[in-house]
Design an enzyme around this catalytic site. Structure first.
Site, PDB file in Angstrom:
ATOM      1  N   ARG A 298       0.819  -1.228   0.000  1.00 40.78           N
ATOM      2  CA  ARG A 298       0.000   0.000   0.000  1.00 40.78           C
ATOM      3  C   ARG A 298       0.844   1.265   0.000  1.00 40.78           C
ATOM      4  O   ARG A 298       0.417   2.319   0.460  1.00 40.78           O
ATOM      5  CB  ARG A 298      -0.948   0.036   1.194  1.00 40.78           C
ATOM      6  CG  ARG A 298      -1.966  -1.064   1.158  1.00 40.78           C
ATOM      7  CD  ARG A 298      -3.153  -0.758   2.034  1.00 40.78           C
ATOM      8  NE  ARG A 298      -4.040  -1.893   2.011  1.00 40.78           N
ATOM      9  CZ  ARG A 298      -3.842  -2.991   2.752  1.00 40.78           C
ATOM     10  NH1 ARG A 298      -2.821  -3.065   3.567  1.00 40.78           N
ATOM     11  NH2 ARG A 298      -4.686  -3.996   2.661  1.00 40.78           N
ATOM     12  N   GLU A 362       8.833  18.368 -25.771  1.00 42.45           N
ATOM     13  CA  GLU A 362       8.066  18.773 -24.581  1.00 42.45           C
ATOM     14  C   GLU A 362       8.553  20.134 -24.065  1.00 42.45           C
ATOM     15  O   GLU A 362       7.774  20.908 -23.508  1.00 42.45           O
ATOM     16  CB  GLU A 362       8.166  17.720 -23.462  1.00 42.45           C
ATOM     17  CG  GLU A 362       7.861  16.279 -23.886  1.00 42.45           C
ATOM     18  CD  GLU A 362       6.374  15.983 -24.129  1.00 42.45           C
ATOM     19  OE1 GLU A 362       5.528  16.863 -23.911  1.00 42.45           O
ATOM     20  OE2 GLU A 362       6.082  14.838 -24.559  1.00 42.45           O
ATOM     21  N   HIS A 422      -1.021  11.542 -29.990  1.00 43.08           N
ATOM     22  CA  HIS A 422      -1.424  10.180 -29.631  1.00 43.08           C
ATOM     23  C   HIS A 422      -2.022   9.445 -30.834  1.00 43.08           C
ATOM     24  O   HIS A 422      -1.779   8.257 -31.037  1.00 43.08           O
ATOM     25  CB  HIS A 422      -2.409  10.203 -28.452  1.00 43.08           C
ATOM     26  CG  HIS A 422      -1.755  10.610 -27.165  1.00 43.08           C
ATOM     27  ND1 HIS A 422      -2.414  11.320 -26.191  1.00 43.08           N
ATOM     28  CD2 HIS A 422      -0.494  10.422 -26.718  1.00 43.08           C
ATOM     29  CE1 HIS A 422      -1.585  11.555 -25.176  1.00 43.08           C
ATOM     30  NE2 HIS A 422      -0.412  11.012 -25.470  1.00 43.08           N
TER      31      HIS A 422
HETATM   32 ZN    ZN Z   1       4.254  14.073 -24.084  1.00 46.95          ZN
END
Ligand code: ZN
Ligand code: NAD
Length: 535
Positions: A298, A362, A422
């Site tokens: 956990r 990016e 994407h």
């Molecule tokens: Zn990215």
């Protein structure tokens, strides 16, 4: 024994961080004279600081402070604790950093409040609502403090511990680095430490933040041969037990089978809740080690040491972790804040150039979203150093994830160019790397924005030029725009059946739009063809 004089050590920082106590301790240990500037001014004027403020005003006090600082800068071998605002004026800061080692002590608001609880001598905090006053004053001084190269967090640490660290700095045994604090939900604030050569100092940086215990380093087959040994060596020298798990490299392995293997190896190594998982790799390793750390027992503590440019400026910050399913990327995951992120630009030396360029996509994206100056730097000479580039790009991501930690709103801006990217990745069956797809996506999004009059046409032109300048593709051949459009229908980020687009309105300003028509998307995709029929 002759003694050559050493530069002064100046200890500064907000009220209540322990400047005087630490300064006195450092001076005692080094056998140097100690000067408390506030005390000295009180002695020289025969008045308390509060009375100087009340009777003559803050300006007179600041003038006295400046004059004293000037006098002290001609001396050597001193340890000096400044008043909280002494180095706020840039000229004082320059004077001090030219002649002395300047160290800024920091602490959280709660720690400051607690330390000042019984102290009634602070003119700037007179009256009620101390917390608000502290927060306001801290915010006002944040930029000035941030410019001091050495920062030491004193929260929860003793005077002796902090003094020791100051002495290590003075003796040249401590690394110089930029500390970028990140505020995370539930008080899970953490630091990003950015500086060349930091890999070897990872054990010390962790220990300073109480991240102690046995360590499991998770890396991949490309990174481990270069960088796991210096890291494991550093842990060994620091007396920390550390084991290495090397996973196969690549996105294809970012799945639940590998996570399962990680759990097995954690158990084998008898990792318990007092242990720490350290990710040493690109975004794939960070996402997997982070997800395993979030879920094993956990949750065990987690440290990121990103080794790709993309992971440094993007994946290692913000707490998202996860793996892919056969049905799609990043479909299973958890938010897991790291205890610390250590960024050592030196490790980029072995990153393949193509991967470096992928990370630059990016960086361009972050410039378009929120940092026009970063974008202009990319258009021209580039930032002054790799470290400066990483810091600027990081600050954009830090700002956004702090304001929107769970992706309720603004964080969507980070998807600029990604709806296109994407889909392009998907139709190419991931033959086109993410960074290249993002570069194309940034151009397509900007052309779409210009097409609907959101931004002037020079915006897509400038973006295209930067993409080209940094060695990323500006055209896409061999894929049918209609197929790319169809692939957008399955994007995880769509909302209530609608595909959302982040579109630039200017360099440094983007917005989210869910009313984009198919024909607009198709036109933008067509414009990416090597010889577009129009556009
Ligand atoms: Zn990215
Ligand atoms: N969690 C997030 O917020 C977030 C954000 C963006 C991307 N991501 C994820 O990050 C991943 C992409 O990250 P990436 O581009 O770093 O991929 P990656 O981890 O696969 O690294 C790219 C390649 O470079 C190699 N490499 C990395 N550092 C190296 C070094 N210093 N020397 C030599 N080789 C090195 C890797 O082995 C790999 O082959 C994707 O899975 C993506 O989903 C996550």
């Amino acid at each position: 024994m002759t003694h050559s004089p050493s530069p002064n050590i100046v200890i500064t920082g907000f009220m209540g961080v322990g400047k005087s106590a630490v300064g006195r301790e450092v001076a005692a240990r080094l056998g140097r004279a100690f000067i408390d500037m506030d005390e000295t001014i009180e002695r020289q004027t025969g008045m308390s600081i509060a009375d100087i403020f009340a009777q003559h005003g803050e300006e007179v006090f600041r003038a006295l402070e400046k004059e004293l600082l000037r006098e002290l800068s001609f001396q050597k071998d001193l340890v000096i604790a400044t008043g909280g605002g002494a180095l706020a004026p840039a000229e004082n800061r320059v004077m001090a950093t030219r002649t002395s080692l300047v160290v800024c002590l920091t602490a959280g608001v709660d720690a400051i409040l607690e330390r000042l609880e019984t102290d009634e001598s602070r003119p700037l905090l007179a009256g009620n609502n101390r917390r608000d006053k502290i927060q306001t004053l801290l915010a006002r001084r944040a930029a000035a403090y941030a410019e001091i190269p050495y920062q030491i967090d004193t929260t929860g640490r003793t005077v002796a511990e902090v003094a020791e660290e100051v002495i290590a700095l003075a003796e040249g045994n401590a690394p110089r680095y930029l500390r970028l604090p990140v505020a995370a939900p539930g008080g899970r604030d953490y630091d990003i430490a950015l500086g060349a050569g930091l890999l070897a100092h990872a054990p010390r940086l962790m220990a300073q933040r109480d991240v102690t215990g046995d360590v499991i380093v998770v890396s991949d087959a490309n990174v481990a041969p270069h960088w796991s040994y210096p890291l494991l060596d550093a842990f060994a020298q620091a007396g920390v037990r550390a084991k290495l798990i090397t996973l196969p490299a690549g996105e294809a392995h970012k799945n639940l089978d590998t996570i399962r293997r990680l759990y097995d190896r954690f158990l084998e190594a008898e990792l318990d809740r007092s242990g720490v998982v350290v990710a040493l790799g690109g975004g794939v390793i960070g996402d997997m080690a982070g997800f395993a750390a979030a879920t094993y027992l956990r949750g065990v503590r987690f440290v990121q040491i990103p080794t790709s440019l993309l992971a440094m400026v993007d994946a290692s910050v913000g707490g998202k972790t996860g793996v892919d399913l056969p049905q799609g990327k990043n479909l299973v995951g958890a938010f897991k804040q790291p205890e610390l992120v250590i960024i050592d630009p030196d490790v980029l030396a072995t990153l393949p150039p193509e991967e470096f360029r992928n990370g630059l996509a990016e960086v361009i994206k972050h410039g378009i979203i929120a940092d026009p100056e970063l974008f202009t730097q990319l258009e021209t000479s580039g930032p002054s150093s790799l470290e400066a580039l990483i810091a600027r790009a990081l600050r954009v991501k830090i700002g956004i994830v702090q304001r929107d930690p769970f992706e309720a709103g603004e964080r969507a801006h980070l998807n600029l160019g990604h709806t296109f990217a994407h889909a392009i990745e998907r139709v190419s069956d991931y033959a086109i790397p993410h960074g290249q797809a993002v570069a194309l996506g940034l151009i397509a999004a900007a052309r779409l924005a210009a097409g609907r009059g959101l931004c002037p046409p020079e915006i897509p032109r400038r973006i295209e030029a930067v993409v080209e300048r940094l060695g990323l593709p500006t055209t896409l051949s061999g894929y049918d725009p209609a197929a790319i459009l169809a692939a957008m229908g399955t994007d995880k980020k769509r909302k209530q059946g609608k595909v959302r687009f982040v579109l630039p309105r200017a360099i440094g300003d983007v917005g989210v739009y869910d009313d984009v028509r198919k024909d607009e998307v198709l036109t933008a995709l067509h414009s990416l063809l090597p010889n577009p029929s129009h556009g």
